[in-house]
Scaffold this motif. Structure first.
Motif, short mmCIF file in Angstrom:
data_model
loop_
_atom_site.label_atom_id
_atom_site.label_comp_id
_atom_site.label_asym_id
_atom_site.label_seq_id
_atom_site.Cartn_x
_atom_site.Cartn_y
_atom_site.Cartn_z
N CYS A 115 -3.91 6.51 3.03
CA CYS A 115 -4.74 6.11 3.88
C CYS A 115 -4.36 5.24 4.93
O CYS A 115 -3.17 4.65 4.82
N THR A 116 -5.20 4.69 5.45
CA THR A 116 -4.73 3.49 6.38
C THR A 116 -4.23 2.23 5.76
O THR A 116 -3.18 1.74 6.05
N GLY A 117 -4.85 1.67 4.70
CA GLY A 117 -4.50 0.56 3.98
C GLY A 117 -4.39 -0.69 4.82
O GLY A 117 -4.95 -0.64 6.01
N CYS A 126 -7.29 -1.63 7.57
CA CYS A 126 -8.38 -1.45 6.76
C CYS A 126 -8.74 -2.60 6.09
O CYS A 126 -8.10 -2.97 5.05
N LYS A 183 -11.13 -3.11 3.69
CA LYS A 183 -11.23 -2.84 2.25
C LYS A 183 -9.99 -2.64 1.61
O LYS A 183 -10.15 -2.67 0.42
N SER A 184 -9.02 -2.51 2.24
CA SER A 184 -7.77 -2.26 1.47
C SER A 184 -7.23 -3.31 0.34
O SER A 184 -7.23 -4.39 0.93
N SER A 226 -3.94 5.58 -1.80
CA SER A 226 -5.25 4.98 -1.23
C SER A 226 -5.13 3.37 -1.68
O SER A 226 -4.89 2.96 -2.61
N GLY A 227 -5.72 2.72 -0.74
CA GLY A 227 -5.81 1.27 -0.69
C GLY A 227 -6.99 0.75 -1.31
O GLY A 227 -7.22 -0.43 -1.72
N CYS A 228 -8.18 1.69 -1.74
CA CYS A 228 -9.23 1.33 -2.71
C CYS A 228 -9.79 2.56 -3.19
O CYS A 228 -9.51 3.76 -2.80
N ARG A 237 -12.21 4.29 -2.42
CA ARG A 237 -12.76 5.36 -1.55
C ARG A 237 -12.05 6.44 -1.26
O ARG A 237 -12.54 7.54 -0.98
N ARG A 238 -10.75 6.51 -1.40
CA ARG A 238 -9.68 7.37 -1.43
C ARG A 238 -9.75 8.31 -0.06
O ARG A 238 -9.81 9.57 -0.21
N CYS A 239 -9.72 7.49 0.88
CA CYS A 239 -9.96 8.45 2.54
C CYS A 239 -8.95 9.25 2.58
O CYS A 239 -7.69 8.70 2.20
#
Ligand code: SF4
Length: 326
Positions: A267-269, A273, A275-276, A299-301, A303-305
Motif C-alpha cells: 500500500c502507500t504507507g 498515508c 494512517k500508516s 500494508s501500513g495499517c 485497512r489493508r488497501c
C-alpha cells in the motif's frame, strides 16, 4: 449496511492525502493510446510527484497534486474524462490479453449515457473476460454469461451492453446505501429473476494473472517513474503491470517471473498515508529476496488497501511490528 457514501477519489475530486492531492484516473479496459499515455505521464511529472501508481483495478493514480482542475482539463482534452457526472463509477476491468476493448468502450459509453447510473458508488465494478472474472465484480461478462456478484446464476445475455445497463439500473434501484451488489439482501436473486435462468451454471470465476515478460512488464510495487515508456501505447492490467508493443524499452520494469519484485505489492504507507504505522515500501524492499510461494502484500495499517484478490501472504503493520496473515 453502510452508513456513509464511499469516498473513492476521482480525477477532479481529489483525496487529500498526507503528501497532497491524490487523483485516481479511471481507464475502462486499461487501454491508452501513446498520446493518451503521454498526457497522463506528463501530468504526473508536471503536476504531481512524477510517479504513476497502478491500482488493483487497472486504474492510475497521481499524488502530490495542488488541485484537480489542470489535470481534469488535460484528461478531458485527451478523451480520458468523457463524463463529469459518471467519472467515479467507470470501473471496468477487462482481460488484458483478449480483444475486448471495443466491447468495453461500448459498455462504458452506455453506462455513462444513463443519468440514473451517475449515482452508482465509486466501488462499482464490472469485469469483462474469463481471466478477470474472479476479481470481485458486481457484474461480469464472459461470452454470453452475465455473472452477478461473482456467481454464474444461469443468466445468459444476447446483447451484453443492454444487459449490463439493465442490471446496473436494477442494482442502483435496490442498493439503498450498499456499495456492492453482494451487500444487497436478495440482490443477486432479484436480478436473476428479472433476466430469468436460461442455462445451468457453467462458469467458475477465476483470476489468471499475466506473467511478467518483455511485452507484459510488471511495475515494481505498482509505482512507475513517469519518465519511462514515453510515446508507447499501453494496456494496464489489474496485476500492476502493462501490455506494451514488442521491442519496447522496459528498463526498470519486471520482465522475468523469477525477479524478486514479482508478486510483491504494498500500500502507500508512510509518508503518503497519514494512517500508516510504517514505511511499508522501504520495509518490503528490505525484505526482498526472501523466498515466497504466494503473492505478498505489505500494508501500513489494518485497512489493508490494495490487497490482491485470492491467496496472498500479508504483512500488516501494527504498533508492535508486522503481523503475518495467511
Ligand atoms: S492500508 Fe492503511 S496505511 Fe496503507 S494506504 Fe491503506 S489506510 Fe494507508
Amino acid at each position: 449496511m453502510r452508513s456513509h457514501p464511499d469516498a473513492c477519489p476521482g480525477a477532479v475530486e481529489l483525496h487529500q492525502a498526507a503528501d497532497g492531492g491524490l487523483a485516481r484516473i479511471r481507464v475502462p479496459g486499461g487501454s491508452l493510446s501513446a498520446a493518451q499515455w503521454d498526457v497522463v505521464r506528463l501530468a504526473a511529472l508536471e503536476l504531481g510527484t512524477g510517479v504513476l501508481e497502478f491500482t488493483s483495478r487497472a486504474n492510475l493514480q497521481i499524488r502530490g497534486l495542488a488541485d484537480g482542475l489542470e489535470l481534469g482539463a488535460r484528461l478531458r482534452a485527451a478523451g480520458l474524462l468523457p463524463s463529469a457526472t459518471h467519472e467515479r463509477m467507470r470501473n471496468i476491468i477487462a482481460a488484458p490479453l483478449e480483444s475486448n476493448q471495443a466491447l468495453v468502450n461500448a459498455l462504458d459509453a452506455a453506462l455513462c449515457a444513463d443519468p440514473v447510473l451517475a449515482s452508482l458508488p465509486g466501488r462499482f465494478l464490472v469485469t469483462v473476460g474469463a481471466s478477470v472474472s474472479g476479481l470481485g465484480g458486481d457484474f461480469g461478462l464472459v461470452d454470453d454469461v452475465l455473472l452477478l456478484a461473482g456467481t454464474d446464476t444461469g443468466v445468459r445475455v444476447e446483447d451484453p451492453v443492454d444487459a449490463l445497463v439493465t442490471a446496473a439500473r436494477l442494482f442502483q434501484e435496490m442498493r439503498g446505501s450498499a456499495w456492492r451488489l453482494s451487500e444487497v439482501d436478495g440482490g443477486v436473486r432479484k436480478i436473476t429473476e428479472h433476466f430469468g435462468v436460461a442455462d445451468a451454471p457453467r462458469i467458475t470465476p477465476v483470476v489468471t494473472p499475466v506473467a511478467p515478460s518483455p511485452v507484459t512488464p510488471g511495475v515494481p510495487l505498482g509505482r512507475l517513474d513517469a519518465r519511462l515508456l514515453a510515446g508507447v501505447p499501453v494496456r494496464l492490467t489489474p496485476w500492476r503491470s502493462l501490455v506494451v508493443p514488442p521491442g519496447t524499452d522496459t528498463t526498470g520494469l519486471i520482465t522475468d517471473p523469477a525477479s524478486p519484485w514479482h508478486g510483491v505489492s504494498a500500500c502507500t504507507g508512510r509518508p503518503g498515508c497519514a494512517k500508516s504505522l510504517s514505511d511499508v515500501r522501504a520495509d518490503a524492499r528490505a525484505w526482498l529476496g526472501t523466498p515466497h510461494a504466494l503473492p505478498v502484500h505489505w500494508s501500513g495499517c489494518s485497512r489493508r488497501c490494495g490487497r490482491p484478490q485470492g491467496d496472498v501472504i500479508e504483512f500488516v503493520a501494527t504498533s508492535d511490528g508486522y503481523e503475518e496473515i495467511r
